[in-house]
Design a protein around this motif. Structure first.
Motif, short mmCIF file in Angstrom:
data_model
loop_
_atom_site.label_atom_id
_atom_site.label_comp_id
_atom_site.label_asym_id
_atom_site.label_seq_id
_atom_site.Cartn_x
_atom_site.Cartn_y
_atom_site.Cartn_z
N ALA A 137 0.82 -1.22 0.00
CA ALA A 137 0.00 0.00 0.00
C ALA A 137 0.85 1.26 0.00
CB ALA A 137 -0.93 0.01 1.21
N SER A 138 2.04 1.18 -0.56
CA SER A 138 2.92 2.34 -0.58
C SER A 138 3.68 2.42 -1.90
CB SER A 138 3.90 2.30 0.60
OG SER A 138 4.75 1.17 0.49
N SER A 139 4.29 3.58 -2.13
CA SER A 139 5.16 3.79 -3.28
C SER A 139 6.48 4.36 -2.79
CB SER A 139 4.52 4.77 -4.28
OG SER A 139 3.33 4.25 -4.81
N TYR A 140 7.53 4.20 -3.59
CA TYR A 140 8.85 4.62 -3.15
C TYR A 140 9.70 5.05 -4.34
CZ TYR A 140 10.18 0.12 -5.05
OH TYR A 140 10.36 -0.94 -5.92
N PHE A 141 10.75 5.83 -4.07
CA PHE A 141 11.76 6.10 -5.08
C PHE A 141 12.99 6.74 -4.45
CE2 PHE A 141 10.21 10.46 -5.06
CZ PHE A 141 11.27 11.24 -5.53
N GLN A 142 14.10 6.67 -5.18
CA GLN A 142 15.35 7.32 -4.79
C GLN A 142 16.02 7.87 -6.03
OE1 GLN A 142 18.26 4.84 -2.78
NE2 GLN A 142 19.78 6.45 -2.68
N THR A 143 16.59 9.06 -5.92
CA THR A 143 17.35 9.68 -7.01
C THR A 143 18.83 9.51 -6.73
OG1 THR A 143 15.60 11.33 -7.34
CG2 THR A 143 17.78 11.84 -8.25
N ILE A 144 19.57 9.08 -7.75
CA ILE A 144 21.00 8.80 -7.58
C ILE A 144 21.79 9.58 -8.63
CG2 ILE A 144 22.77 7.00 -7.68
CD1 ILE A 144 20.55 5.03 -6.73
N ILE A 145 22.77 10.33 -8.17
CA ILE A 145 23.65 11.09 -9.05
C ILE A 145 25.07 10.58 -8.83
CG2 ILE A 145 24.45 13.37 -9.78
CD1 ILE A 145 21.96 14.53 -8.39
N PRO A 146 25.61 9.79 -9.76
CA PRO A 146 26.94 9.21 -9.56
C PRO A 146 28.00 10.27 -9.26
CG PRO A 146 25.85 8.16 -11.42
CD PRO A 146 24.98 9.32 -11.01
N GLY A 147 28.83 9.97 -8.29
CA GLY A 147 29.89 10.89 -7.90
C GLY A 147 29.47 11.93 -6.91
N GLU A 148 28.16 12.06 -6.68
CA GLU A 148 27.66 13.08 -5.76
C GLU A 148 26.87 12.49 -4.60
OE1 GLU A 148 25.63 16.36 -7.56
OE2 GLU A 148 26.86 16.28 -9.38
N THR A 149 26.06 11.48 -4.86
CA THR A 149 25.16 10.97 -3.84
C THR A 149 25.46 9.51 -3.52
OG1 THR A 149 23.47 10.10 -5.34
CG2 THR A 149 23.39 12.46 -4.84
N SER A 150 24.80 9.02 -2.49
CA SER A 150 24.84 7.59 -2.24
C SER A 150 24.12 6.86 -3.38
CB SER A 150 24.16 7.26 -0.90
OG SER A 150 22.79 7.65 -0.93
N CYS A 151 24.38 5.56 -3.49
CA CYS A 151 23.80 4.81 -4.60
C CYS A 151 23.06 3.59 -4.07
CB CYS A 151 24.89 4.40 -5.58
SG CYS A 151 26.01 3.13 -4.94
N PHE A 152 22.54 2.77 -4.98
CA PHE A 152 21.81 1.59 -4.53
C PHE A 152 22.74 0.60 -3.83
CE2 PHE A 152 19.93 -2.63 -5.00
CZ PHE A 152 18.67 -2.39 -4.45
#
Length: 364
Positions: free
Chosen positions: A260-275
């Protein structure tokens, strides 16, 4: 200001001796306008009239009016954010007349992040010129494709290997009953070609099986941004895309629906954490959680889809706004270094921190 333009998304409400510009609480500008001159000036700021044209249209209504007064009022109003801009920046830009007309409402929205109207055309141009890959053309993927096309992205690439079946139609808005039994890639292309004939929408009948499959597409088509709207094979699809995007330095978003939920993550290589950081953090700080994660990774345990068109559309909207932030550069994406979750049972929005893991190579 060559062609003063009053931003049409704002309300203009004369009342008594005042004029209200805009309707949003804590934003609306209230000015004194006893004669109605300010109202009339703004009504004539249509992006076609020069200041002199506006003066000539009003000088017979206001007998003692002079050019300097009109020029001064426009000058003072242009100092307030959002109210006025010079439309010459739009009509003399590299945008075609068709693009200006088709995407005029998008530019109205973008102007909310461009207080003085000097950048919205550049924002629009960056969107139009972007090259976007969507992996998975199901519920979230079909919503992404329609939203990106409506937004103005001209180079879209879609990957899927499945056919349309009747049960897809509760959420996969690219398709209709006539498409049941057809390949999703073919049906999606037909729909988007009808929606906007100028879009270059290329589709690939392909099942992603490794990071190299994604990397080849990114390199061959100069992809600027990747959306992962596929959830199978569980975990692996995210790991493969994460690896490919890390190698090519391509920003990406993964997202979907779960119960009953939705999710997402934005990833910018070299700047943010990743999967991969998520996996390493779990391994490092939660042995039981990592054990469960490993079992899913090893065996899949796929479930039957239980999302709606509404849930897919909802999470797609958030994903699109982070894409806009990234591609236009007007500000950083909001869902970086964390996982966004929206629970439809109570409308609770939560952010699960995803910190960079020192053992991950995503910062290289």
């Amino acid at each position: 200001m060559k062609f003063p333009y009053f931003k049409k998304q704002l309300s203009l409400i004369p009342y008594g001796e005042k004029l209200s510009i805009g309707a949003t609480p804590d934003f609306a500008l209230e000015v004194t306008d006893q004669s109605g001159l300010v109202y009339d000036i703004l009504c004539n700021c249509n992006g076609r009239n020069t200041i002199e044209d506006i003066f000539n249209k009003l000088k017979y209504k206001y007998n003692e009016l002079d050019f300097e007064e009109v020029n001064d009022i426009i000058g003072r109003l242009s100092e307030y954010p959002i109210v006025l801009e010079d439309y010459a920046l739009t009509i003399e830009s590299s945008l075609t007349s068709r693009e200006i007309e088709r995407h005029s409402r998008t530019m109205n929205f973008l102007s909310n992040f461009d207080p003085f109207g000097k950048e919205k055309v550049n924002y629009m141009k960056r969107i139009i010129d972007s090259s976007v890959l969507i992996i998975g053309l199901g519920g979230v993927g079909s919503s992404l494709a329609m939203n990106l096309a409506a937004l103005g992205v001209q180079k879209l690439y879609g990957v899927d290997f499945d056919k349309v079946d009747l049960s897809n139609l509760n959420r996969q808005l690219l398709y209709s009953e006539a498409d049941v039994g057809s390949l999703k890639t073919e049906a999606a292309k037909k729909r988007l070609d009808m929606f906007d004939s100028s879009i270059q929408f290329n589709t690939f009948q392909l099942e992603i099986k490794c990071a190299e499959d994604v990397e080849k597409l990114i390199k061959q088509y100069n992809i600027d941004f990747v959306f992962c709207a596929a959830d199978q094979p569980s975990i692996w699809i995210y790991k493969w895309i994460n690896e490919a995007c890390h190698k090519t330095k391509t920003a990406w978003i993964y997202g979907g629906n779960s119960e009953a939920s939705s999710y997402f993550q934005t990833i910018i290589p070299g700047e943010t954490s990743c999967f991969n950081c998520r996996e390493l953090n779990l391994k490092q700080f939660s042995s039981e959680g990592y054990f469960k994660y490993s079992e899913v990774q090893k065996n899949g345990y796929a479930t039957q889809n239980n999302c709606l068109a509404a849930t897919s559309s909802c999470i797609t909207s958030f994903m699109i706004f982070d894409f806009i932030r990234y591609i236009t550069k007007f500000e950083s994406p909001r869902v970086i270094n964390q996982l966004f979750t929206l629970d439809y049972r109570d409308y609770k929005i939560s952010y699960l921190p995803v910190e960079k893991n020192q053992l991950c190579n995503c910062g290289e």
